[in-house]
Scaffold this motif. Structure first.
Motif, short mmCIF file in Angstrom:
data_model
loop_
_atom_site.label_atom_id
_atom_site.label_comp_id
_atom_site.label_asym_id
_atom_site.label_seq_id
_atom_site.Cartn_x
_atom_site.Cartn_y
_atom_site.Cartn_z
N UNK A 59 7.05 -2.07 12.10
CA UNK A 59 5.72 -2.28 12.67
C UNK A 59 4.66 -1.78 11.69
N UNK A 60 3.43 -2.09 12.02
CA UNK A 60 2.31 -1.72 11.16
C UNK A 60 2.25 -0.20 11.03
N UNK A 61 2.09 0.26 9.80
CA UNK A 61 2.00 1.68 9.53
C UNK A 61 3.29 2.29 8.99
N UNK A 62 4.40 1.60 9.15
CA UNK A 62 5.68 2.11 8.62
C UNK A 62 5.67 2.04 7.10
N UNK A 63 6.40 2.95 6.49
CA UNK A 63 6.61 2.90 5.05
C UNK A 63 7.98 2.28 4.82
N UNK A 64 8.04 1.32 3.90
CA UNK A 64 9.29 0.62 3.64
C UNK A 64 9.60 0.64 2.16
N UNK A 65 10.87 0.48 1.85
CA UNK A 65 11.34 0.36 0.47
C UNK A 65 12.01 -1.01 0.37
N UNK A 66 11.59 -1.79 -0.61
CA UNK A 66 12.18 -3.12 -0.79
C UNK A 66 13.44 -3.00 -1.66
N UNK A 68 13.85 -4.36 -4.37
CA UNK A 68 13.41 -4.24 -5.75
C UNK A 68 12.90 -2.86 -6.11
N UNK A 69 12.83 -1.97 -5.13
CA UNK A 69 12.42 -0.60 -5.39
C UNK A 69 10.95 -0.32 -5.13
N UNK A 70 10.22 -1.28 -4.61
CA UNK A 70 8.81 -1.05 -4.31
C UNK A 70 8.67 -0.30 -2.99
N UNK A 71 7.80 0.70 -2.98
CA UNK A 71 7.54 1.47 -1.77
C UNK A 71 6.12 1.15 -1.33
N UNK A 83 3.56 -7.76 5.17
CA UNK A 83 2.58 -7.55 4.11
C UNK A 83 2.56 -6.06 3.82
N UNK A 84 2.74 -5.72 2.55
CA UNK A 84 2.81 -4.33 2.14
C UNK A 84 1.61 -3.95 1.30
N UNK A 85 1.11 -2.75 1.51
CA UNK A 85 0.05 -2.22 0.66
C UNK A 85 0.71 -1.22 -0.28
N UNK A 86 0.74 -1.58 -1.57
CA UNK A 86 1.39 -0.75 -2.57
C UNK A 86 0.44 0.30 -3.14
N UNK A 99 14.06 -5.93 2.70
CA UNK A 99 13.77 -4.52 2.93
C UNK A 99 15.07 -3.74 2.91
N UNK A 100 15.09 -2.67 2.13
CA UNK A 100 16.30 -1.86 1.99
C UNK A 100 16.26 -0.61 2.86
N UNK A 101 15.05 -0.15 3.21
CA UNK A 101 14.91 1.06 4.01
C UNK A 101 13.59 1.02 4.76
N UNK A 102 13.61 1.52 5.98
CA UNK A 102 12.39 1.61 6.78
C UNK A 102 12.19 3.06 7.15
N UNK A 103 11.04 3.59 6.76
CA UNK A 103 10.70 4.97 7.10
C UNK A 103 9.60 4.91 8.16
N UNK A 104 9.91 5.31 9.40
CA UNK A 104 8.92 5.20 10.47
C UNK A 104 7.68 6.05 10.21
N UNK A 105 6.59 5.67 10.84
CA UNK A 105 5.33 6.38 10.72
C UNK A 105 5.51 7.82 11.21
N UNK A 106 5.13 8.78 10.39
CA UNK A 106 5.24 10.19 10.77
C UNK A 106 6.66 10.70 10.73
#
Length: 113
Positions: A59-66, A68-71, A83-86, A99-106
C-alpha cells in the motif's frame, strides 16, 4: 542338462528374495527425497507464499526493494504496477512481480542510542 537340481533350486530362491532387496535399495533414495522436501522445498514454498501475500498487500507509504536492488517508497498502487519514489522528484513505475521485499510503514527497528 549341465545344471543339477540343487543349483536350479538355489537360483529360484535367490530370485524371489531380490524383490525385498530392491525395496531396501530404494529406501535411501526415498529417505533423501523426504529430507530434501522438509529442509529445502517446503521452507522455500512458505517464503514464496509470504512474499506473494506481502506484494499483494502493498500500500501507499510502504518501503519496497525491487529485484534490481532499488529501494523506494510506494506512492501509487495499481493492479499490476506500483509507483516508487526513489528520491526527491524521482519516481519510477515497477511491476509488482519484481518486488523482492516489502517493508511496511513504520516497521523499522528503533535505534539503540
Amino acid at each position: 542338462m549341465f545344471a543339477t537340481p540343487a543349483y536350479a533350486q538355489a537360483a529360484g530362491a535367490a530370485q524371489s528374495g531380490s524383490t525385498a532387496g530392491a525395496i531396501v535399495s530404494l529406501l535411501p533414495l526415498v529417505l533423501i527425497f523426504v529430507v530434501f522436501y522438509f529442509l529445502m522445498i517446503r521452507p522455500q514454498q512458505k517464503r514464496m507464499k509470504a512474499l506473494q501475500d506481502a506484494v499483494g498487500g502493498v500500500k501507499k507509504g510502504d518501503t519496497v526493494v525491487t529485484a534490481g536492488g532499488l529501494i523506494g517508497k510506494v506512492t501509487k498502487v495499481d493492479e499490476t504496477e506500483v509507483e516508487l519514489e526513489l528520491g526527491t522528484n524521482v519516481k519510477v513505475r515497477a511491476i509488482k512481480a519484481t518486488l523482492a521485499e516489502v517493508r511496511p510503514l513504520g516497521g523499522g527497528k528503533p535505534a539503540n542510542d
